[in-house]
Design a protein around this motif. Structure first.
Motif, PDB file in Angstrom:
ATOM      1  N   ARG A 152      74.544  49.836  23.319  1.00  0.00           N
ATOM      2  CA  ARG A 152      75.206  49.730  22.016  1.00  0.00           C
ATOM      3  C   ARG A 152      74.489  48.743  21.103  1.00  0.00           C
ATOM      4  NH1 ARG A 152      79.967  52.351  21.616  1.00  0.00           N
ATOM      5  NH2 ARG A 152      80.954  53.016  23.558  1.00  0.00           N
ATOM      6  N   LYS A 153      74.029  47.638  21.654  1.00  0.00           N
ATOM      7  CA  LYS A 153      73.299  46.675  20.823  1.00  0.00           C
ATOM      8  C   LYS A 153      72.010  47.292  20.297  1.00  0.00           C
ATOM      9  CE  LYS A 153      75.131  42.486  22.981  1.00  0.00           C
ATOM     10  NZ  LYS A 153      75.868  42.083  21.770  1.00  0.00           N
ATOM     11  N   ALA A 154      71.302  48.019  21.168  1.00  0.00           N
ATOM     12  CA  ALA A 154      70.087  48.702  20.713  1.00  0.00           C
ATOM     13  C   ALA A 154      70.417  49.769  19.682  1.00  0.00           C
ATOM     14  CB  ALA A 154      69.355  49.319  21.910  1.00  0.00           C
ATOM     15  N   GLY A 155      71.540  50.490  19.886  1.00  0.00           N
ATOM     16  CA  GLY A 155      71.939  51.503  18.928  1.00  0.00           C
ATOM     17  C   GLY A 155      72.272  50.916  17.566  1.00  0.00           C
ATOM     18  N   GLN A 156      72.968  49.772  17.553  1.00  0.00           N
ATOM     19  CA  GLN A 156      73.278  49.118  16.281  1.00  0.00           C
ATOM     20  C   GLN A 156      72.011  48.711  15.550  1.00  0.00           C
ATOM     21  OE1 GLN A 156      75.824  45.908  17.472  1.00  0.00           O
ATOM     22  NE2 GLN A 156      77.614  47.225  17.791  1.00  0.00           N
ATOM     23  N   TRP A 157      71.027  48.226  16.308  1.00  0.00           N
ATOM     24  CA  TRP A 157      69.771  47.826  15.663  1.00  0.00           C
ATOM     25  C   TRP A 157      69.014  49.032  15.135  1.00  0.00           C
ATOM     26  CZ3 TRP A 157      64.522  48.483  17.020  1.00  0.00           C
ATOM     27  CH2 TRP A 157      63.629  47.726  16.253  1.00  0.00           C
ATOM     28  N   LEU A 158      68.970  50.102  15.921  1.00  0.00           N
ATOM     29  CA  LEU A 158      68.243  51.298  15.490  1.00  0.00           C
ATOM     30  C   LEU A 158      68.915  51.953  14.297  1.00  0.00           C
ATOM     31  CD1 LEU A 158      67.414  52.907  18.959  1.00  0.00           C
ATOM     32  CD2 LEU A 158      65.824  51.738  17.423  1.00  0.00           C
ATOM     33  N   ALA A 159      70.254  51.961  14.273  1.00  0.00           N
ATOM     34  CA  ALA A 159      70.957  52.610  13.176  1.00  0.00           C
ATOM     35  C   ALA A 159      71.030  51.728  11.934  1.00  0.00           C
ATOM     36  CB  ALA A 159      72.376  52.984  13.617  1.00  0.00           C
ATOM     37  N   GLY A 160      70.842  50.431  12.085  1.00  0.00           N
ATOM     38  CA  GLY A 160      70.941  49.513  10.965  1.00  0.00           C
ATOM     39  C   GLY A 160      69.692  49.515  10.103  1.00  0.00           C
ATOM     40  N   PRO A 161      69.737  48.738   9.025  1.00  0.00           N
ATOM     41  CA  PRO A 161      68.572  48.683   8.123  1.00  0.00           C
ATOM     42  C   PRO A 161      67.376  48.015   8.792  1.00  0.00           C
ATOM     43  CG  PRO A 161      70.227  47.046   7.511  1.00  0.00           C
ATOM     44  CD  PRO A 161      70.841  47.884   8.582  1.00  0.00           C
ATOM     45  N   GLY A 162      66.260  48.672   8.721  1.00  0.00           N
ATOM     46  CA  GLY A 162      65.030  48.093   9.248  1.00  0.00           C
ATOM     47  C   GLY A 162      64.697  48.488  10.667  1.00  0.00           C
ATOM     48  N   GLY A 163      65.685  48.963  11.440  1.00  0.00           N
ATOM     49  CA  GLY A 163      65.402  49.308  12.835  1.00  0.00           C
ATOM     50  C   GLY A 163      64.466  50.485  12.964  1.00  0.00           C
ATOM     51  N   ALA A 164      64.835  51.600  12.294  1.00  0.00           N
ATOM     52  CA  ALA A 164      63.985  52.793  12.366  1.00  0.00           C
ATOM     53  C   ALA A 164      62.622  52.533  11.747  1.00  0.00           C
ATOM     54  CB  ALA A 164      64.673  53.961  11.657  1.00  0.00           C
ATOM     55  N   GLU A 165      62.599  51.769  10.637  1.00  0.00           N
ATOM     56  CA  GLU A 165      61.314  51.452  10.002  1.00  0.00           C
ATOM     57  C   GLU A 165      60.428  50.652  10.945  1.00  0.00           C
ATOM     58  OE1 GLU A 165      64.184  51.380   8.624  1.00  0.00           O
ATOM     59  OE2 GLU A 165      63.973  52.770   6.924  1.00  0.00           O
ATOM     60  N   ARG A 166      61.026  49.718  11.680  1.00  0.00           N
ATOM     61  CA  ARG A 166      60.228  48.906  12.607  1.00  0.00           C
ATOM     62  C   ARG A 166      59.678  49.762  13.742  1.00  0.00           C
ATOM     63  NH1 ARG A 166      59.958  43.539  14.316  1.00  0.00           N
ATOM     64  NH2 ARG A 166      58.182  43.413  15.728  1.00  0.00           N
ATOM     65  N   VAL A 167      60.521  50.653  14.276  1.00  0.00           N
ATOM     66  CA  VAL A 167      60.058  51.541  15.355  1.00  0.00           C
ATOM     67  C   VAL A 167      58.943  52.446  14.854  1.00  0.00           C
ATOM     68  CG1 VAL A 167      60.734  53.399  16.912  1.00  0.00           C
ATOM     69  CG2 VAL A 167      62.252  51.453  16.560  1.00  0.00           C
ATOM     70  N   ALA A 168      59.115  52.998  13.629  1.00  0.00           N
ATOM     71  CA  ALA A 168      58.080  53.874  13.072  1.00  0.00           C
ATOM     72  C   ALA A 168      56.786  53.101  12.838  1.00  0.00           C
ATOM     73  CB  ALA A 168      58.575  54.489  11.765  1.00  0.00           C
ATOM     74  N   LYS A 169      56.911  51.871  12.360  1.00  0.00           N
ATOM     75  CA  LYS A 169      55.717  51.056  12.105  1.00  0.00           C
ATOM     76  C   LYS A 169      54.980  50.749  13.398  1.00  0.00           C
ATOM     77  CE  LYS A 169      54.294  46.624  10.088  1.00  0.00           C
ATOM     78  NZ  LYS A 169      54.778  45.377   9.426  1.00  0.00           N
ATOM     79  N   GLU A 170      55.730  50.345  14.423  1.00  0.00           N
ATOM     80  CA  GLU A 170      55.081  50.040  15.705  1.00  0.00           C
ATOM     81  C   GLU A 170      54.521  51.305  16.350  1.00  0.00           C
ATOM     82  OE1 GLU A 170      54.517  47.065  16.618  1.00  0.00           O
ATOM     83  OE2 GLU A 170      55.699  46.151  15.026  1.00  0.00           O
ATOM     84  N   GLY A 171      55.252  52.410  16.204  1.00  0.00           N
ATOM     85  CA  GLY A 171      54.739  53.665  16.742  1.00  0.00           C
ATOM     86  C   GLY A 171      53.453  54.096  16.060  1.00  0.00           C
ATOM     87  N   ALA A 172      53.382  53.903  14.738  1.00  0.00           N
ATOM     88  CA  ALA A 172      52.155  54.232  14.023  1.00  0.00           C
ATOM     89  C   ALA A 172      50.997  53.373  14.494  1.00  0.00           C
ATOM     90  CB  ALA A 172      52.369  54.054  12.521  1.00  0.00           C
ATOM     91  N   ALA A 173      51.280  52.086  14.733  1.00  0.00           N
ATOM     92  CA  ALA A 173      50.225  51.196  15.229  1.00  0.00           C
ATOM     93  C   ALA A 173      49.745  51.644  16.606  1.00  0.00           C
ATOM     94  CB  ALA A 173      50.741  49.760  15.281  1.00  0.00           C
ATOM     95  N   VAL A 174      50.673  52.087  17.441  1.00  0.00           N
ATOM     96  CA  VAL A 174      50.292  52.564  18.780  1.00  0.00           C
ATOM     97  C   VAL A 174      49.414  53.813  18.671  1.00  0.00           C
ATOM     98  CG1 VAL A 174      51.180  53.569  20.913  1.00  0.00           C
ATOM     99  CG2 VAL A 174      52.278  51.554  19.939  1.00  0.00           C
ATOM    100  N   ILE A 175      49.815  54.733  17.794  1.00  0.00           N
ATOM    101  CA  ILE A 175      49.035  55.976  17.634  1.00  0.00           C
ATOM    102  C   ILE A 175      47.632  55.669  17.127  1.00  0.00           C
ATOM    103  CG2 ILE A 175      48.876  58.115  16.315  1.00  0.00           C
ATOM    104  CD1 ILE A 175      51.897  58.309  16.448  1.00  0.00           C
ATOM    105  N   ARG A 176      47.541  54.780  16.118  1.00  0.00           N
ATOM    106  CA  ARG A 176      46.206  54.419  15.614  1.00  0.00           C
ATOM    107  C   ARG A 176      45.379  53.751  16.701  1.00  0.00           C
ATOM    108  NH1 ARG A 176      49.203  53.261  10.789  1.00  0.00           N
ATOM    109  NH2 ARG A 176      49.532  51.114  11.510  1.00  0.00           N
ATOM    110  N   GLY A 177      46.015  52.895  17.480  1.00  0.00           N
ATOM    111  CA  GLY A 177      45.283  52.240  18.566  1.00  0.00           C
ATOM    112  C   GLY A 177      44.804  53.223  19.612  1.00  0.00           C
TER     113      GLY A 177
END
Length: 449
Positions: A152-177
């Motif tokens: 639930r804590k992870a869900g609140q972070w993912l659903a809240g402002p900035g969570g999805a953007e942070r995951v997408a940003k880190e995922g993009a960095a992983v893909i580029r790497g």
């Protein structure tokens, strides 16, 4: 107890050779050349407490001297002398006890002193065993994770402002790497090998025949046949002159021209009637013959060696070595370019959909109790497995780290962290010793006079 930084090891080449620098007199142990702001504050407090404890010892000694010298003239000073004497004994005993933890008292190697420097490795092993037994327990870890409700804590972070953007940003960095690490030639070789193994090595005839048999059996090809018949009928309807000219061009030269026109018109009308009949009648003989031909073709592709061999020849002509290599190169280049462009563009469809999926998943973790329970159970099982399998290795980090520390420097570090509190033992020993000396002397004087 908390240690701000890890001491250096004896094998550290950056440490100067020769004897280690001695800490300042009456002050805290100084490790290295410069203390952090927190350590400097602790060192000052430790020096202050040492001076207080030493001052009480000196005060007791001065009181004892004057009381001892004047007790015959002033008998009541015997009680003061006894109190001061007990205070000195308590202060000296507790000084010895505190000092024996960290070093040899006055440099004399008395047995069972300098406990921390001498038994550093045993202390590290005991600490590692204690952590492994009491903290790295599968039950303890799972109960703690269950009380935290990680899902639930992870869900609140993912659903809240900035969570999805942070995951997408880190995922993009992983893909580029990943793309930077991967070698294009190696990836293309893998794709080419997969194409050859799964696409070219198996014969095409039988699987294509089985697929065609299912398509023909379900009648999915009828729409294609209808389209072809419609186009043929439309062509005939729009090309009267073409049909007539074809007939006249193939008639003998001795046939009169008007006869060619009549024959051409007749042929055109018959062809048009034929195509219209095929177009309007779903059970027309031509349609039945087309169905029979296609079904026979599907069977031949599966069972006729000659037809299977022809399919293999076509496959070899279409996908030879150059074509396969070019296909692998184009496939990898397209995938790589598309992914890099998508992850670099925050407004790309891939990024937008990925963020939406992350937020949706976070909302489900918050609102769906069953899903959250399953995720928590997975996390607990994974943590339990890690603890059960690697608990000794995790605890071994503590033991190995302490074993690498320099003994004297470790002792100085620990004294810097807890030495201030230990000085209260010396102060309390002085006070308690004074009271004990006074009580003992008073009781003896009362009994024996």
């Amino acid at each position: 107890m908390q240690v701000n930084s890890e001491p250096t090891t004896r094998q550290d080449p950056s440490r100067p050779t020769g004897p280690a620098p001695r800490p300042p007199k009456g002050g805290a142990a100084v490790v290295g050349h410069q203390l952090s702001a927190g350590d400097a504050e602790k060192a000052a407090a430790l020096r202050k407490m040492k001076l207080v404890a030493l001052g009480l010892l000196i005060a007791m000694a001065v009181i004892f001297v004057f009381a001892f010298a004047l007790q015959k003239e002033y008998p009541w000073l015997q009680y003061v002398r006894a109190a001061a004497e007990g205070g000195m004994v308590g202060a000296l005993a507790d000084w010895f006890a505190v000092t024996a933890l960290f070093k040899y008292p006055m440099g004399i190697k008395i047995p069972h002193t300098a406990i921390i420097p001498r038994r550093k490795d045993q202390i590290g092993a005991s600490l590692g065993e204690f952590v492994e037994t009491n903290f790295l327990s599968e039950q303890v870890v799972q109960e703690k994770l269950a009380s935290v409700d990680v899902a639930r804590k992870a869900g609140q972070w993912l659903a809240g402002p900035g969570g999805a953007e942070r995951v997408a940003k880190e995922g993009a960095a992983v893909i580029r790497g990943v793309f930077k690490v991967l070698n294009d030639d190696d990836v293309q070789a893998v794709i080419e090998g997969m194409v050859r193994k799964h696409l070219l090595a198996p014969p095409w005839g039988p699987p294509v025949g089985r697929m065609a048999e299912r398509i023909f059996a379900d009648g999915h090809h009828h729409k294609l046949v209808d389209l072809l018949v419609d186009r043929a009928a439309d062509w005939v309807d729009d090309n009267h002159e073409t049909v007539s000219r074809l007939v006249s061009d193939r008639s003998p030269t001795w046939v009169p021209q008007f006869v060619d026109g009549l024959v051409g018109d007749k042929v055109y009308v018959e062809i048009l009637k034929f195509t219209r009949a095929v177009q309007s009648d779903p059970n027309h003989q031509v349609r039945q013959q087309i169905d029979k031909y296609l079904n026979d073709l599907a069977q031949d592709l599966q069972h006729d060696p000659a037809m299977i061999a022809r399919a293999e020849d076509i496959k070899a002509q279409v996908l030879g070595d150059p074509e396969v290599r070019e296909l692998a190169s184009r496939t990898w280049g397209t995938v790589k370019s598309a992914l890099l462009s998508a992850v670099d563009d925050p407004d790309s469809e891939l990024t937008v959909r990925f963020k939406a999926a992350v937020r949706d998943f976070g909302s489900r973790l918050v609102n769906d109790a069953e899903l959250a329970g399953k995720v928590n159970a997975w996390i607990g099982d994974a943590a339990g497995y890690l603890v059960r399998t690697y608990r000794s290795d995790i605890a071994g980090v503590i033991t190995d780290t302490v074993a690498r520390w320099d003994a004297e420097e470790t002792s100085q570090k620990i004294e810097l962290q807890v030495g201030k509190d230990l000085q209260f033992i010396r102060i309390n020993g002085t006070v308690v010793g004074s009271l004990a000396g006074l009580v003992i002397f008073s009781a003896a004087h009362l009994v024996f006079g």
